[in-house]
Write a protein that holds these residues in place. Structure first.
Motif, PDB file in Angstrom:
ATOM      1  N   ARG A 120       0.810  -1.224   0.000  1.00  0.00           N
ATOM      2  CA  ARG A 120       0.000   0.000   0.000  1.00  0.00           C
ATOM      3  C   ARG A 120       0.834   1.261   0.000  1.00  0.00           C
ATOM      4  O   ARG A 120       0.337   2.323   0.309  1.00  0.00           O
ATOM      5  CB  ARG A 120      -0.917  -0.015   1.220  1.00  0.00           C
ATOM      6  N   ASP A 121       2.101   1.125  -0.314  1.00  0.00           N
ATOM      7  CA  ASP A 121       2.934   2.320  -0.385  1.00  0.00           C
ATOM      8  C   ASP A 121       2.518   3.185  -1.556  1.00  0.00           C
ATOM      9  O   ASP A 121       2.162   2.680  -2.616  1.00  0.00           O
ATOM     10  CB  ASP A 121       4.404   1.917  -0.579  1.00  0.00           C
ATOM     11  N   GLU A 253     -14.473  -0.510   1.070  1.00  0.00           N
ATOM     12  CA  GLU A 253     -15.294  -1.697   0.884  1.00  0.00           C
ATOM     13  C   GLU A 253     -16.589  -1.586   1.674  1.00  0.00           C
ATOM     14  O   GLU A 253     -17.572  -2.237   1.372  1.00  0.00           O
ATOM     15  CB  GLU A 253     -14.491  -2.905   1.365  1.00  0.00           C
ATOM     16  N   TYR A 254     -16.568  -0.756   2.684  1.00  0.00           N
ATOM     17  CA  TYR A 254     -17.726  -0.699   3.574  1.00  0.00           C
ATOM     18  C   TYR A 254     -18.448   0.637   3.470  1.00  0.00           C
ATOM     19  O   TYR A 254     -19.060   1.088   4.425  1.00  0.00           O
ATOM     20  CB  TYR A 254     -17.266  -0.921   5.011  1.00  0.00           C
ATOM     21  N   LEU A 257     -22.484   1.780   4.867  1.00  0.00           N
ATOM     22  CA  LEU A 257     -23.037   0.919   5.903  1.00  0.00           C
ATOM     23  C   LEU A 257     -23.813   1.753   6.906  1.00  0.00           C
ATOM     24  O   LEU A 257     -23.487   2.904   7.170  1.00  0.00           O
ATOM     25  CB  LEU A 257     -21.917   0.193   6.634  1.00  0.00           C
ATOM     26  N   ASP A 258     -24.819   1.152   7.480  1.00  0.00           N
ATOM     27  CA  ASP A 258     -25.622   1.832   8.478  1.00  0.00           C
ATOM     28  C   ASP A 258     -25.030   1.547   9.837  1.00  0.00           C
ATOM     29  O   ASP A 258     -25.099   0.429  10.353  1.00  0.00           O
ATOM     30  CB  ASP A 258     -27.064   1.313   8.373  1.00  0.00           C
ATOM     31  N   LEU A 259     -24.434   2.569  10.457  1.00  0.00           N
ATOM     32  CA  LEU A 259     -23.776   2.369  11.727  1.00  0.00           C
ATOM     33  C   LEU A 259     -24.560   3.068  12.817  1.00  0.00           C
ATOM     34  O   LEU A 259     -25.276   4.038  12.555  1.00  0.00           O
ATOM     35  CB  LEU A 259     -22.352   2.942  11.679  1.00  0.00           C
ATOM     36  N   PRO A 260     -24.442   2.620  14.041  1.00  0.00           N
ATOM     37  CA  PRO A 260     -25.169   3.304  15.124  1.00  0.00           C
ATOM     38  C   PRO A 260     -24.641   4.711  15.321  1.00  0.00           C
ATOM     39  O   PRO A 260     -23.536   5.047  14.922  1.00  0.00           O
ATOM     40  CB  PRO A 260     -24.882   2.437  16.356  1.00  0.00           C
ATOM     41  N   VAL A 263     -20.949   6.356  16.389  1.00  0.00           N
ATOM     42  CA  VAL A 263     -19.847   5.580  15.817  1.00  0.00           C
ATOM     43  C   VAL A 263     -19.642   5.957  14.360  1.00  0.00           C
ATOM     44  O   VAL A 263     -18.555   5.841  13.827  1.00  0.00           O
ATOM     45  CB  VAL A 263     -20.143   4.073  15.936  1.00  0.00           C
ATOM     46  N   ALA A 266     -16.991   8.496  13.880  1.00  0.00           N
ATOM     47  CA  ALA A 266     -15.640   7.952  13.989  1.00  0.00           C
ATOM     48  C   ALA A 266     -15.293   7.096  12.792  1.00  0.00           C
ATOM     49  O   ALA A 266     -14.133   6.911  12.470  1.00  0.00           O
ATOM     50  CB  ALA A 266     -15.536   7.110  15.269  1.00  0.00           C
ATOM     51  N   TRP A 267     -16.288   6.595  12.133  1.00  0.00           N
ATOM     52  CA  TRP A 267     -16.075   5.690  11.013  1.00  0.00           C
ATOM     53  C   TRP A 267     -15.792   6.433   9.731  1.00  0.00           C
ATOM     54  O   TRP A 267     -15.191   5.896   8.819  1.00  0.00           O
ATOM     55  CB  TRP A 267     -17.319   4.823  10.864  1.00  0.00           C
ATOM     56  N   LEU A 270     -12.510   6.488   7.390  1.00  0.00           N
ATOM     57  CA  LEU A 270     -11.622   5.378   7.733  1.00  0.00           C
ATOM     58  C   LEU A 270     -11.382   4.557   6.485  1.00  0.00           C
ATOM     59  O   LEU A 270     -12.292   4.222   5.765  1.00  0.00           O
ATOM     60  CB  LEU A 270     -12.284   4.524   8.801  1.00  0.00           C
ATOM     61  N   VAL A 272     -10.422   1.228   4.655  1.00  0.00           N
ATOM     62  CA  VAL A 272     -10.461  -0.203   4.924  1.00  0.00           C
ATOM     63  C   VAL A 272      -9.725  -0.904   3.791  1.00  0.00           C
ATOM     64  O   VAL A 272     -10.041  -0.706   2.634  1.00  0.00           O
ATOM     65  CB  VAL A 272     -11.911  -0.694   4.979  1.00  0.00           C
ATOM     66  N   PRO A 273      -8.738  -1.695   4.079  1.00  0.00           N
ATOM     67  CA  PRO A 273      -7.997  -2.332   2.986  1.00  0.00           C
ATOM     68  C   PRO A 273      -8.836  -3.399   2.324  1.00  0.00           C
ATOM     69  O   PRO A 273      -9.533  -4.161   2.969  1.00  0.00           O
ATOM     70  CB  PRO A 273      -6.798  -2.941   3.707  1.00  0.00           C
ATOM     71  N   ASP A 284      -4.672   8.895   2.691  1.00  0.00           N
ATOM     72  CA  ASP A 284      -4.311   8.200   3.912  1.00  0.00           C
ATOM     73  C   ASP A 284      -2.818   8.277   4.199  1.00  0.00           C
ATOM     74  O   ASP A 284      -2.368   7.875   5.247  1.00  0.00           O
ATOM     75  CB  ASP A 284      -4.740   6.735   3.785  1.00  0.00           C
TER      76      ASP A 284
ATOM     77  N   GLU B  86     -13.833   7.462  22.114  1.00  0.00           N
ATOM     78  CA  GLU B  86     -13.669   6.198  21.399  1.00  0.00           C
ATOM     79  C   GLU B  86     -13.254   6.498  19.974  1.00  0.00           C
ATOM     80  O   GLU B  86     -13.711   7.477  19.385  1.00  0.00           O
ATOM     81  CB  GLU B  86     -14.994   5.417  21.366  1.00  0.00           C
ATOM     82  N   GLU B  87     -12.417   5.649  19.445  1.00  0.00           N
ATOM     83  CA  GLU B  87     -12.054   5.802  18.038  1.00  0.00           C
ATOM     84  C   GLU B  87     -11.793   4.436  17.442  1.00  0.00           C
ATOM     85  O   GLU B  87     -11.090   3.620  18.032  1.00  0.00           O
ATOM     86  CB  GLU B  87     -10.816   6.665  17.880  1.00  0.00           C
ATOM     87  N   VAL B  88     -12.366   4.236  16.286  1.00  0.00           N
ATOM     88  CA  VAL B  88     -12.173   2.972  15.577  1.00  0.00           C
ATOM     89  C   VAL B  88     -10.924   3.113  14.714  1.00  0.00           C
ATOM     90  O   VAL B  88     -10.829   3.999  13.880  1.00  0.00           O
ATOM     91  CB  VAL B  88     -13.395   2.648  14.691  1.00  0.00           C
ATOM     92  N   VAL B  91     -11.144  -1.549  10.480  1.00  0.00           N
ATOM     93  CA  VAL B  91     -12.106  -2.633  10.347  1.00  0.00           C
ATOM     94  C   VAL B  91     -11.672  -3.449   9.135  1.00  0.00           C
ATOM     95  O   VAL B  91     -11.462  -2.904   8.061  1.00  0.00           O
ATOM     96  CB  VAL B  91     -13.539  -2.105  10.127  1.00  0.00           C
ATOM     97  N   ALA B 130     -21.139  -3.087  12.400  1.00  0.00           N
ATOM     98  CA  ALA B 130     -21.580  -2.309  13.563  1.00  0.00           C
ATOM     99  C   ALA B 130     -21.432  -3.109  14.846  1.00  0.00           C
ATOM    100  O   ALA B 130     -20.988  -2.600  15.879  1.00  0.00           O
ATOM    101  CB  ALA B 130     -23.028  -1.881  13.367  1.00  0.00           C
ATOM    102  N   ILE B 133     -17.778  -3.311  15.808  1.00  0.00           N
ATOM    103  CA  ILE B 133     -17.299  -2.056  16.406  1.00  0.00           C
ATOM    104  C   ILE B 133     -17.788  -1.944  17.842  1.00  0.00           C
ATOM    105  O   ILE B 133     -17.033  -1.567  18.761  1.00  0.00           O
ATOM    106  CB  ILE B 133     -17.749  -0.856  15.558  1.00  0.00           C
ATOM    107  N   ARG B 134     -19.042  -2.302  18.059  1.00  0.00           N
ATOM    108  CA  ARG B 134     -19.572  -2.205  19.423  1.00  0.00           C
ATOM    109  C   ARG B 134     -18.809  -3.146  20.356  1.00  0.00           C
ATOM    110  O   ARG B 134     -18.432  -2.796  21.467  1.00  0.00           O
ATOM    111  CB  ARG B 134     -21.061  -2.560  19.400  1.00  0.00           C
TER     112      ARG B 134
END
Lengths: 429, 254
Positions: A120-121, A253-254, A257-260, A263, A266-267, A270, A272-273, A284, B86-88, B91, B130, B133-134
């Motif tokens: 990933r360089d 890849e993600y 997505l439906d995250l709570p 979070v 924070a997501w 990000l 994701v490889p 990155d 908190e930090e992810v 994933v 999700a 992560i939780r």
């Protein structure tokens, strides 16, 4: 032949890739040009052919010196036609000259931007040969002698397309997933390009030289004549596929997505490889690491140390061992070199373009530079400050409470993480 | 001794139905929520330590650290450190080969910290991102550890750097933390810097060896280095202290 080239039709103004052009010439003009796929870059030859056909007419040029195939009623150009041979030779010389110019450009310019094919360089502002060297040394992927390669950016893109489709470079087997492909290439050591794959011949300079019909024809017709010809079309005016600013992008890849709640913030962003061959997102990675003695940048701190050895003859590890520097001494050394280079305190090697590496700090001058790591601070009364004395294995080093050399001179300086690591193994835990 | 009862037509009548219980109901209580998810606001401790914490017998989380008691419920940490960040970190998908194909799950790595001397690192794996992560956040809270801070030179102001040179290793990655003077900042790679910021370290020099591109190992190596800060016996701890019973022994009647 170079991929995605737009070839001009010798009869009309149509342009297209190789196979669509051949089909167009056959259906629209009933014209067959022999050995067109053999040419690495047939554009100059086709342009010269267009000039001749426009002067003499298609029937006159092709029919007066050829045969007609009664099965499909097409006209073709006789291979023994001297004018055609001259055009081919002239076209070849143009192509060869352009390839040589391009190869010289790739050797000197440090503006290549691409992600590694395997890891990933991300490489920014490097020469192509440095990229190939990374592939060879780090991943054992040998693509050829860098001096023999041309249009290397297209070459890498071709290989990246193949790897992206799950196709092995050596045996052309196709695998459903990147993981299986990687496993296969690693196990079978298929990290070289297949030598029998002629679709990649256009990326090797030696094939441009050997393209003509034998060495005799090469000496007689093409080299002396074609090089002086003013009819040779200007290759630079043609659309050249050089993209020095190709950004590498990859989709997460993600995504979506439906995250709570709580979070998701924070997501965001990000990375994701994905597969091993997926190139990483450009955002990155941080900037390249600047050399301690010149302006050139490298991809990592270890690469800077290697560059300093090869370019400046400065072995930092040997220097650290010779003066028995500890962790703090290494940190001060890095900050001192950064500050001294910026302020011009380091002498410049003539013709080398970089600053000289001090063999020993006390040898710099009798009156050490104020930024010298071992320069004592003179107090108002003329005495030297003796606070916070810290002795390192025979070399007395004075650390002040507000020692400026212990504060990073450059933000996010990766050399401050790498160089102290050289002294790490020498210290007792 | 009770007399044997005889069944008559009167006693054979069925008792009156209590409210909410209907004939023919197959056993699924009406009050039982579908999905089986507990209300997170109501915490029912399942461990002795959890019960002590909820009852207010434990004054601070440092008492738990003092006796090296394992924290099995993340709500204990939430009770004492409500302002945890908190930090992810990452994933990634992991697969296992089964006869039916490949079973894919997601592994999440998470950091928690209050930027004031407490740091936690956790990993969670689940079929959905999700959930992973939780889980990783809960795991990180259970793995929370104190970080001992110190000074580089004079003891002026609040502690700003690590107490001494520390090393932590995970896999091939070895992370070394070196005290730095005030104002140096965190001289580290991105992932190590994140861990140190969450721990509340302001100034530190770092050095990494090994395959540092492995994010998990780099983060865990730094976390272990910070964990080692309280494993050293420094001269200020030499004074003999009275041995106190731990929390479970002290509140054994509870």
């Amino acid at each position: 032949m170079l991929p995605n080239l737009r070839l001009p039709c010798p009869v009309c103004s149509m342009e297209g890739e190789r196979i669509p052009l051949i089909v167009h010439m056959k259906e629209a003009h009933k014209l067959a040009v022999p050995r067109l796929p053999d040419l690495l870059d047939p554009r100059p030859y086709l342009l010269l052919l267009r000039a001749r056909i426009s002067e003499q007419g298609l029937e006159a040029f092709a029919s007066s010196r050829c045969f007609i195939r009664r099965s499909d009623a097409m006209v073709c150009i006789d291979r023994s036609l001297q004018a055609d041979k001259d055009d081919r030779a002239a076209g070849h010389v143009c192509v060869l000259r352009h390839a040589l110019r391009r190869a010289q450009l790739e050797r000197t310019q440090a503006c290549y931007v691409r992600g590694c094919l395997v890891c990933r360089d991300i490489f920014r502002g490097v020469r192509v040969r440095d990229y190939l060297k990374h592939l060879e040394q780090t991943h054992r992927m040998y693509l050829g002698n860098p001096d023999n390669l041309v249009y290397t950016d297209l070459f890498i893109e071709c290989l990246a397309d193949r790897l992206g489709r799950g196709q092995c470079l050596s045996c052309d087997k196709v695998f459903p997933t990147q993981g299986l492909l990687r496993q296969h290439m690693k196990k079978k050591r298929h990290l070289r390009v297949d030598g029998k794959d002629h679709s990649l011949d256009c990326f090797y300079l030696v094939n441009y030289r050997d393209m003509l019909d034998g060495p005799e024809a090469q000496r007689e017709s093409a080299w002396g004549k074609g090089s002086e010809s003013e009819d040779c079309p200007d290759m630079d005016a043609l659309d050249t596929p050089w993209d020095a600013q190709a950004e590498v992008e990859g989709e997460g890849e993600y995504a979506g997505l439906d995250l709570p709640d709580g979070v998701a913030e924070a997501w965001e962003g990000l990375t994701v490889p994905g597969s091993q061959y997926q190139t990483a997102e450009a955002a990155d990675t941080g900037p390249s690491v600047k050399c301690l003695l010149c302006e050139s940048g490298c991809v990592s701190g270890q690469a800077v140390l290697d560059h300093m050895i090869h370019a400046h003859g400065a072995d930092v590890k040997a220097y650290v061992d010779s003066v028995s520097l500890d962790t703090y001494g290494c940190i001060r050394l890095v900050n001192y070199l950064r500050a001294a280079y910026d302020t011009g305190a380091l002498s410049t090697v003539e013709g080398g373009g970089g600053a000289s590496f001090p063999p020993h700090p006390v040898c710099l001058s009798s009156d050490p530079h104020p930024l010298h790591p071992w320069a004592p601070r003179v107090l108002a009364g003329g005495e030297e400050e003796r606070e916070d004395c810290y002795t390192v294995q025979g070399l007395s080093v004075r650390f002040r409470g507000d020692d400026p050399l212990l504060r990073p001179y450059q933000d996010d300086d990766e050399m401050l993480c790498v160089v102290p690591g050289l002294a790490y193994m020498e210290e007792d835990e | 001794m009770s007399e044997p009862t005889t069944t008559t037509a009167q006693t054979a009548e069925k008792p009156q139905e209590s409210s909410g219980f209907r004939k023919g109901f197959k056993g699924q209580g009406r009050d039982k929520k579908k999905g089986g998810r507990r209300d997170e606001e109501v915490w029912t401790p399942s461990t002795k330590l959890g019960r002590l914490v909820k009852a207010g017998k434990v004054r601070s989380i440092e008492e738990i650290f003092l006796f090296s008691m394992p924290i099995k419920e993340h709500q204990i940490v939430d009770f004492f450190l409500p302002e945890l960040e908190e930090e992810v970190l990452k994933v990634q998908s992991v697969q296992k080969q089964t006869r039916a194909g490949q079973r894919t799950r997601f592994r999440a790595m998470c950091l928690v910290g209050d930027r004031n001397g407490h740091i936690g690192y956790g990993v969670g794996i689940a079929k959905e991102v999700a959930t992973a992560i939780r889980k990783s956040i809960h795991n990180a809270k259970q793995n929370i550890t104190p970080v001992r801070m110190g000074y580089w030179g004079g003891r002026l102001g609040a502690p700003h750097t690590v107490i001494c040179k520390l090393t932590g290793k995970c896999g091939s990655v070895s992370v070394r933390l070196v005290p730095a003077p005030r104002g140096s900042g965190i001289v580290a790679s991105n992932i190590v810097r994140k861990v140190l910021e969450f721990a509340g370290v302001e100034d530190v020099f770092t050095s990494q060896t090994g395959h540092t591109k492995t994010l998990m190992n780099s983060a865990l190596g730094c976390f272990r280095a910070l964990q080692a800060s309280y494993s050293l016996l420094t001269p200020d701890m030499w004074a003999q202290t009275a041995i106190r019973p731990d929390l479970k022994a002290r509140f054994s009647e509870e």
